[in-house]
Design a protein around this motif. Sequence first.
Motif, PDB file in Angstrom:
ATOM      1  N   GLY A   2       0.786  -1.227   0.000  1.00  0.00           N
ATOM      2  CA  GLY A   2       0.000   0.000   0.000  1.00  0.00           C
ATOM      3  C   GLY A   2       0.818   1.276   0.000  1.00  0.00           C
ATOM      4  O   GLY A   2       0.249   2.372  -0.057  1.00  0.00           O
ATOM      5  N   SER A   3       2.137   1.185   0.067  1.00  0.00           N
ATOM      6  CA  SER A   3       2.956   2.403   0.095  1.00  0.00           C
ATOM      7  C   SER A   3       2.981   3.109  -1.262  1.00  0.00           C
ATOM      8  O   SER A   3       3.370   4.272  -1.345  1.00  0.00           O
ATOM      9  CB  SER A   3       4.385   2.077   0.543  1.00  0.00           C
ATOM     10  OG  SER A   3       5.008   1.218  -0.383  1.00  0.00           O
ATOM     11  N   ALA A   4       2.557   2.434  -2.326  1.00  0.00           N
ATOM     12  CA  ALA A   4       2.552   3.040  -3.657  1.00  0.00           C
ATOM     13  C   ALA A   4       1.508   4.144  -3.776  1.00  0.00           C
ATOM     14  O   ALA A   4       1.609   5.002  -4.642  1.00  0.00           O
ATOM     15  CB  ALA A   4       2.298   1.968  -4.720  1.00  0.00           C
ATOM     16  N   LEU A   5       0.537   4.123  -2.893  1.00  0.00           N
ATOM     17  CA  LEU A   5      -0.545   5.098  -2.960  1.00  0.00           C
ATOM     18  C   LEU A   5      -0.217   6.383  -2.213  1.00  0.00           C
ATOM     19  O   LEU A   5      -0.993   7.335  -2.240  1.00  0.00           O
ATOM     20  CB  LEU A   5      -1.821   4.479  -2.399  1.00  0.00           C
ATOM     21  CG  LEU A   5      -2.240   3.156  -3.070  1.00  0.00           C
ATOM     22  CD1 LEU A   5      -3.438   2.561  -2.351  1.00  0.00           C
ATOM     23  CD2 LEU A   5      -2.516   3.366  -4.539  1.00  0.00           C
ATOM     24  N   VAL A   6       0.946   6.424  -1.558  1.00  0.00           N
ATOM     25  CA  VAL A   6       1.354   7.589  -0.774  1.00  0.00           C
ATOM     26  C   VAL A   6       2.392   8.378  -1.561  1.00  0.00           C
ATOM     27  O   VAL A   6       3.401   7.827  -2.015  1.00  0.00           O
ATOM     28  CB  VAL A   6       1.943   7.144   0.587  1.00  0.00           C
ATOM     29  CG1 VAL A   6       2.404   8.347   1.387  1.00  0.00           C
ATOM     30  CG2 VAL A   6       0.940   6.318   1.362  1.00  0.00           C
ATOM     31  N   ASP A   7       2.161   9.657  -1.724  1.00  0.00           N
ATOM     32  CA  ASP A   7       3.108  10.575  -2.382  1.00  0.00           C
ATOM     33  C   ASP A   7       3.561  10.097  -3.759  1.00  0.00           C
ATOM     34  O   ASP A   7       4.737  10.226  -4.119  1.00  0.00           O
ATOM     35  CB  ASP A   7       4.345  10.797  -1.496  1.00  0.00           C
ATOM     36  CG  ASP A   7       4.005  11.531  -0.214  1.00  0.00           C
ATOM     37  OD1 ASP A   7       3.052  12.342  -0.241  1.00  0.00           O
ATOM     38  OD2 ASP A   7       4.691  11.298   0.797  1.00  0.00           O
ATOM     39  N   HIS A   8       2.680   9.515  -4.522  1.00  0.00           N
ATOM     40  CA  HIS A   8       2.971   9.083  -5.894  1.00  0.00           C
ATOM     41  C   HIS A   8       4.151   8.110  -5.977  1.00  0.00           C
ATOM     42  O   HIS A   8       4.878   8.102  -6.968  1.00  0.00           O
ATOM     43  CB  HIS A   8       3.232  10.290  -6.804  1.00  0.00           C
ATOM     44  CG  HIS A   8       2.142  11.302  -6.778  1.00  0.00           C
ATOM     45  ND1 HIS A   8       0.901  11.060  -7.308  1.00  0.00           N
ATOM     46  CD2 HIS A   8       2.101  12.549  -6.260  1.00  0.00           C
ATOM     47  CE1 HIS A   8       0.143  12.125  -7.129  1.00  0.00           C
ATOM     48  NE2 HIS A   8       0.844  13.041  -6.497  1.00  0.00           N
ATOM     49  N   LEU A   9       4.351   7.314  -4.948  1.00  0.00           N
ATOM     50  CA  LEU A   9       5.462   6.362  -4.944  1.00  0.00           C
ATOM     51  C   LEU A   9       5.287   5.302  -6.020  1.00  0.00           C
ATOM     52  O   LEU A   9       6.265   4.859  -6.633  1.00  0.00           O
ATOM     53  CB  LEU A   9       5.598   5.701  -3.565  1.00  0.00           C
ATOM     54  CG  LEU A   9       6.797   4.790  -3.385  1.00  0.00           C
ATOM     55  CD1 LEU A   9       8.090   5.596  -3.495  1.00  0.00           C
ATOM     56  CD2 LEU A   9       6.731   4.079  -2.056  1.00  0.00           C
ATOM     57  N   GLY A  10       4.051   4.919  -6.289  1.00  0.00           N
ATOM     58  CA  GLY A  10       3.785   3.930  -7.338  1.00  0.00           C
ATOM     59  C   GLY A  10       4.242   4.424  -8.705  1.00  0.00           C
ATOM     60  O   GLY A  10       4.833   3.683  -9.490  1.00  0.00           O
ATOM     61  N   ALA A  11       3.992   5.703  -8.994  1.00  0.00           N
ATOM     62  CA  ALA A  11       4.428   6.284 -10.266  1.00  0.00           C
ATOM     63  C   ALA A  11       5.949   6.347 -10.333  1.00  0.00           C
ATOM     64  O   ALA A  11       6.548   6.101 -11.393  1.00  0.00           O
ATOM     65  CB  ALA A  11       3.841   7.681 -10.435  1.00  0.00           C
ATOM     66  N   GLN A  12       6.586   6.633  -9.219  1.00  0.00           N
ATOM     67  CA  GLN A  12       8.051   6.679  -9.179  1.00  0.00           C
ATOM     68  C   GLN A  12       8.643   5.287  -9.420  1.00  0.00           C
ATOM     69  O   GLN A  12       9.626   5.135 -10.154  1.00  0.00           O
ATOM     70  CB  GLN A  12       8.530   7.237  -7.850  1.00  0.00           C
ATOM     71  CG  GLN A  12       8.201   8.690  -7.638  1.00  0.00           C
ATOM     72  CD  GLN A  12       8.526   9.150  -6.233  1.00  0.00           C
ATOM     73  OE1 GLN A  12       9.082   8.418  -5.427  1.00  0.00           O
ATOM     74  NE2 GLN A  12       8.164  10.396  -5.937  1.00  0.00           N
ATOM     75  N   LYS A  13       8.040   4.272  -8.807  1.00  0.00           N
ATOM     76  CA  LYS A  13       8.520   2.897  -8.997  1.00  0.00           C
ATOM     77  C   LYS A  13       8.313   2.451 -10.448  1.00  0.00           C
ATOM     78  O   LYS A  13       9.166   1.769 -11.014  1.00  0.00           O
ATOM     79  CB  LYS A  13       7.795   1.935  -8.050  1.00  0.00           C
ATOM     80  CG  LYS A  13       8.040   2.188  -6.586  1.00  0.00           C
ATOM     81  CD  LYS A  13       9.418   1.779  -6.181  1.00  0.00           C
ATOM     82  CE  LYS A  13       9.583   1.940  -4.675  1.00  0.00           C
ATOM     83  NZ  LYS A  13      10.861   1.499  -4.202  1.00  0.00           N
ATOM     84  N   ALA A  14       7.182   2.837 -11.038  1.00  0.00           N
ATOM     85  CA  ALA A  14       6.941   2.495 -12.438  1.00  0.00           C
ATOM     86  C   ALA A  14       7.961   3.186 -13.348  1.00  0.00           C
ATOM     87  O   ALA A  14       8.444   2.602 -14.321  1.00  0.00           O
ATOM     88  CB  ALA A  14       5.523   2.882 -12.838  1.00  0.00           C
ATOM     89  N   ALA A  15       8.330   4.417 -13.008  1.00  0.00           N
ATOM     90  CA  ALA A  15       9.335   5.131 -13.791  1.00  0.00           C
ATOM     91  C   ALA A  15      10.689   4.441 -13.695  1.00  0.00           C
ATOM     92  O   ALA A  15      11.437   4.376 -14.680  1.00  0.00           O
ATOM     93  CB  ALA A  15       9.439   6.575 -13.315  1.00  0.00           C
ATOM     94  N   VAL A  16      11.006   3.903 -12.534  1.00  0.00           N
ATOM     95  CA  VAL A  16      12.266   3.172 -12.377  1.00  0.00           C
ATOM     96  C   VAL A  16      12.262   1.921 -13.249  1.00  0.00           C
ATOM     97  O   VAL A  16      13.268   1.583 -13.880  1.00  0.00           O
ATOM     98  CB  VAL A  16      12.510   2.819 -10.886  1.00  0.00           C
ATOM     99  CG1 VAL A  16      13.676   1.859 -10.733  1.00  0.00           C
ATOM    100  CG2 VAL A  16      12.748   4.072 -10.075  1.00  0.00           C
TER     101      VAL A  16
END
Length: 136
Positions: A55-69
């Motif tokens: 569930g940490s992907a939903l905080v501060d756009h972390l999911g988008a950052q991980k997808a960018a990586v």
Amino acid sequence: LKEDLMRGCNVVATGCVLVHERSVGCSRAFRKHIKQNCRAVVEAILQMVESFYDGSALVDHLGAQKAAVVWETCGVIMDKKVPIGNRNAIRRDLFTYMMECQETMEEFTKTIERGPAVTTETGEKGKKTEEGHGFL
């Protein structure tokens, strides 16, 4: 999405396994570069999936950052920044080794240019007993 990620990881892992087959004829340097980049892709995907799972992907756009990586690590392979062929892989390793040797030689040259350092050793009562010369 889950099936696509699994399929992508399977393709990357299969490619890595095929490169490591002796009959293919890939050099150690080439295998090293392929393994390094394949691990980076799989690790980025794992971190992204874990962030969505906990569930940490939903905080501060972390999911988008991980997808960018994930896109960035895949981009390294797709943009052909990985050496293609034994010759290019060995050449890259050789240039890396030469650069490290040059940096080491520069460090030694600086140390020699500083010259010897005078060190003193003290006896029991704090009196100077002898002087030595050294680089450290």
